[in-house]
Design a protein around this motif. Structure first.
Motif: not given
Ligand SMILES: Nc1ncnc2c1ncn2[C@@H]1O[C@H](COP(=O)(O)OP(=O)(O)O)[C@@H](O)[C@H]1O
Ligand SMILES: [Mg+2]
Lengths: 478, 312
Positions: A18-19, A21-22, B89-90, B130
């Motif tokens: 998740d991290q 991805r930014d 974000r998923m 997303r």
């Protein structure tokens, strides 16, 4: 067991991905971490040249491990946000509830967060360090030995675990992300100090001394993780209160605990204080044992090892003795040089520092400082013995008179610090961590105000007015 | 199955958010928990998923005690939390896969189940995007899909359709109805009374943490609103003063073109009543039971609780 690890890994993995991805977070981070080794390399090179011009000898070989340590630390402090917001961030975004409603166990969630909190900074740390290592191959300097390198990397790892485990405790307890970030300095600053201590070890000590730091930091982290897991409650993470910092409520808890059921000061001394002191039996025994051991060990070390470094010929001993004798005549004005209130203030401050160090380390750092002081006493006695002065005589005349009061005060306070630390890592059903901290502090202040301060006051008077007289009386027998 | 007894929760600030809630929902039943904002619905649901420890009382969910077997309960309960709580974000399919894993589903089962749910809720095309890009309703549907991933025997849905368009809420209603017929135990918290009426067979009204009313829907209507009323409608203004009422019927209210009757035993009384109207040559266009909405029950109960008069 396997399923357990799978679950922890699952939680960590999701967050890790998740991290990354930014890119708005990742890109500047990577850039920063990649640039820092270049800056560090140039700066060290410059300072070596600068020192060289003034005849100082700063050797790059000695500097490299230190620079690696700093380069490793830098990304840790930047990426600490990951751990700091791990729980409170999810709480704010409302994503924590589905996780808490799932069959994951408390410790799986907690350790998953811990894992990702540690991995992220380490990825950046080791990335930075690798770049730096590549850079120094261009320099005219021996590459650090694999052993030293391994030690420094391990130490960086230990720092990461220490910082992240504390940050996660903060994250569970904080009410908002903002509050958690404000508390970050309570993690970064102590570790920065620790880093300075370790640097000293690298410069002056044998490298293997670093093992102590590694083991110490790891133990401390283990205590913090234990504290975190045992205080983890799903309920807290659903709490509503926002940034409430209720001073009045805090004051009530503290004063309520401090005063107890006492109606008057006499009452307090007769019933409340003894109650607290009774609970100090075990820690006091431990502290006394450690203290005496530190004095004896340091005494023996000085007696055995110092002659090898120093050439103690009879002339030199005589010279030192004369010097001491001359200076002892100044004892007369000790009360003007070091008035009682100042001495008292110094001693009281030392005790409070032990508490402060103890609070951030569950008592351990407080005890360490205490042991260092006891070691100094042992060292002085050892030195005396090398000069041919009876350590017993010196102890009886120079330390015991005020020491009876001063050391009692110190031993009691350190025991109370240790007790407070132990209280914090013990799971409590009905109290939040904040309340527990207040209770621990109140107990400590009972001992400090009720016993330690009066004893320190007496000790200061004795040390200024009695000890010098006694010493003067016995000096001729030295 | 959900059984609670005197379930109560007091928060740190000494505030009782839920007090003495006693409920019983059997498999195949849907209970609608109705109440204003802050009435204690979410708190009740959280106690039923063992997130909050009850201060007093007890609850058994899916056969397990909330204080003794929290893990088993969480394994068997599907919760749609009040906030959707998605990881933005998923993507939709990743998200369902993640929760499938948490609930211990194997890869095959996860793939099948998540595809089924995404398609059912019309998220199939958005599955790889997303969820941060989804509309509010889509997010809520994805969250509902999450709560259904592990096919739980008990479902707790906290305001499931609050952000949805009519089509979506229809989909969700149908799915809930289908789940009931497969013997799930379901609680829905809502303030959408039409929805509650359409779905639920049992209603509980909660006010300031206390249950005011609890029972089967028809029985509650009877209890709160009194006996059923029937209405006769006329084509034109019609003078009914000469009407001779059969025993067991009384006039509840009248207007120029209609007449309402209160009737205790319609099976016996109604045929005679219709004959009496016909014999007067009344221009009758309809004779029917006056529909009674859950809304009336709810508003009347709430008004009484607040000591206000209820205007029907
Ligand atoms: N963690 C908490 N701490 C203190 N009060 C709370 C907490 N959670 C909910 N409350 C209070 O409990 C009451 C019931 O809340 P809730 O169960 O969320 O109501 P509902 O879901 O029916 O809108 C509210 O007054 C709310 O402010
Ligand atoms: Mg709610």
């Amino acid at each position: 067991m396997r399923r357990n690890w799978d679950a922890i890994w699952m939680v960590a993995r999701r967050e890790f991905i998740d991290q990354f991805r930014d890119w708005r977070i990742v890109a500047p981070m990577v850039l920063l971490m990649a640039l820092f080794p270049f800056v560090a390399d140039d700066t060290t090179q410059d300072s070596i040249q600068f020192m060289g011009r003034f005849g100082g000898e700063l050797i790059l070989e000695r500097l490299v491990p230190f620079v690696i340590l700093v380069i490793g630390f830098f990304p840790l402090s930047f990426t600490l946000v990951v751990a700091l917001e791990s729980f409170v961030g999810e709480k704010e975004r409302g994503t924590i509830e589905p996780i808490l409603s799932s069959p994951l166990d408390d410790h799986q969630i907690y350790l998953g967060k811990l894992l990702v909190g540690i991995t992220t900074p380490l990825v950046f740390s080791f990335f930075s360090i690798t770049i730096y290592l590549i850079l120094i191959t261009r320099r005219d300097v021996a590459f650090p030995s694999p052993y030293l390198l391994a030690l420094v990397l391990l130490l960086t790892f230990a720092h990461a675990v220490l910082m992240v485990s504390s940050a996660i405790v903060i994250s569970v307890q904080a009410t908002t992300v903002r509050a958690a970030n404000l508390l970050a300095s309570f993690v970064v600053v102590p570790v920065a100090f620790l880093l300075q201590g370790e640097t000293a070890l690298i410069f002056w000590g044998n490298e293997s001394v670093l093992w102590y730091a590694i083991v110490g930091v790891t133990l401390l982290s283990a205590l913090i993780v234990r504290l975190g897991v045992s205080h983890f409650r799903r309920e807290y993470l659903l709490g509503r209160e926002i940034d409430t910092f209720n001073l009045k409520q805090m004051g009530r808890v503290f004063i309520g605990r401090f005063v107890g059921n006492a109606e008057s000061i006499r009452d307090w001394y007769a019933f409340e204080l003894p109650e607290t002191l009774k609970q100090l039996k075990k820690p006091l025994a431990l502290v006394t044992l450690l203290g005496v051991a530190a004095i004896v060990a340091s005494y023996l070390w000085v007696v055995v090892n110092v002659p090898a470094f120093l050439d103690i010929s009879p002339e030199i001993t005589d010279r030192i003795k004369t010097l001491v004798n001359e200076n002892l005549t100044d004892f007369e004005d000790l009360s003007t040089q070091m008035p009682v209130p100042v001495l008292f203030y110094h001693n009281a401050r030392a005790v409070v520092i032990m508490l402060l160090l103890g609070i951030v380390s569950f008592g351990t750092l407080g005890v360490t400082l205490f042991l260092v002081n006891m070691g100094l006493v042992g060292g002085v006695l050892g030195g005396a013995s090398l000069l041919g002065v009876s350590p017993w005589l010196l102890f009886a005349a120079g330390i015991l008179p005020h020491g009876i009061f001063e050391l009692s005060a110190v031993f009691l306070s350190v025991s109370a610090t240790l007790k407070a630390g132990a209280l914090l890592v013990t799971p409590q059903q009905d109290k939040s961590l904040g309340e527990l901290l207040l209770v621990a502090l109140a107990d400590w202040f009972r001992v400090f105000i009720g016993v330690a301060l009066p004893l320190l006051a007496v000790a200061a008077v004795v040390e200024v007015f009695v000890t010098p007289q006694l010493l003067k009386m016995v000096v001729p027998y030295f | 199955m959900i059984e609670t007894n005197d379930l109560s929760k007091q928060f740190n600030n000494n505030f009782w958010a839920v007090q003495g809630v006693t409920l019983n929902v059997q498999p195949g039943q849907i209970l609608a928990l109705l109440g204003q904002n802050g009435a204690g619905k979410t708190t009740t649901v959280r106690m039923l998923t063992a997130l909050l420890a009850p201060t007093r009382g007890s609850a058994r969910v899916a056969g397990f005690d909330v204080t003794k077997n929290p893990k088993e309960i969480r394994m068997n309960v599907g919760v749609l939390t009040e906030q959707h709580g998605l990881y933005l974000r998923m993507s939709g399919d990743e998200y369902l896969d993640y929760f499938g894993k948490i609930y211990g589903l194997d890869a095959q089962a996860r793939a099948v189940r998540s595809k089924y749910l995404l398609d059912y809720f019309g998220l199939g095309e958005a599955a790889r995007r997303r969820s941060g890009e989804y509309s509010k309703g889509m997010k809520q549907k994805l969250a509902l899909a999450r709560s259904l991933m592990h096919n739980p025997s008990v479902l707790l849905l906290d305001e499931p359709t609050s952000a949805m368009d009519p089509e979506s809420s229809r989909l969700v209603r149908d799915e809930i109805a289908r789940l009931r017929s497969s013997q799930r135990t379901i609680i829905i918290c809502t303030h959408n009374l039409a929805e509650a009426e359409a779905l639920a067979d049992h209603i509980a009204i909660i006010y300031r943490g206390k249950i005011l009313l609890n029972g089967a829907l028809d029985e509650l209507k009877q209890r709160v609103l009194g006996p059923v009323e029937y209405e006769a409608r006329f084509a034109d203004a019609f003078d009914t003063s000469g009407l001779s009422l059969p025993a067991g019927a009384e006039v509840a209210s009248r207007s120029e073109t209609s007449l309402k009757f209160r009737i205790e035993a319609p099976q016996v009384v109604n045929p005679g009543l219709v004959r009496a109207l016909a014999s007067m040559n009344a221009p009758l266009i309809s004779f029917h039971e006056v529909p009674r909405k859950l809304e009336q029950v709810y508003l009347k109960t709430m008004a009484e609780a607040q000591g206000l008069a209820y205007a029907a």
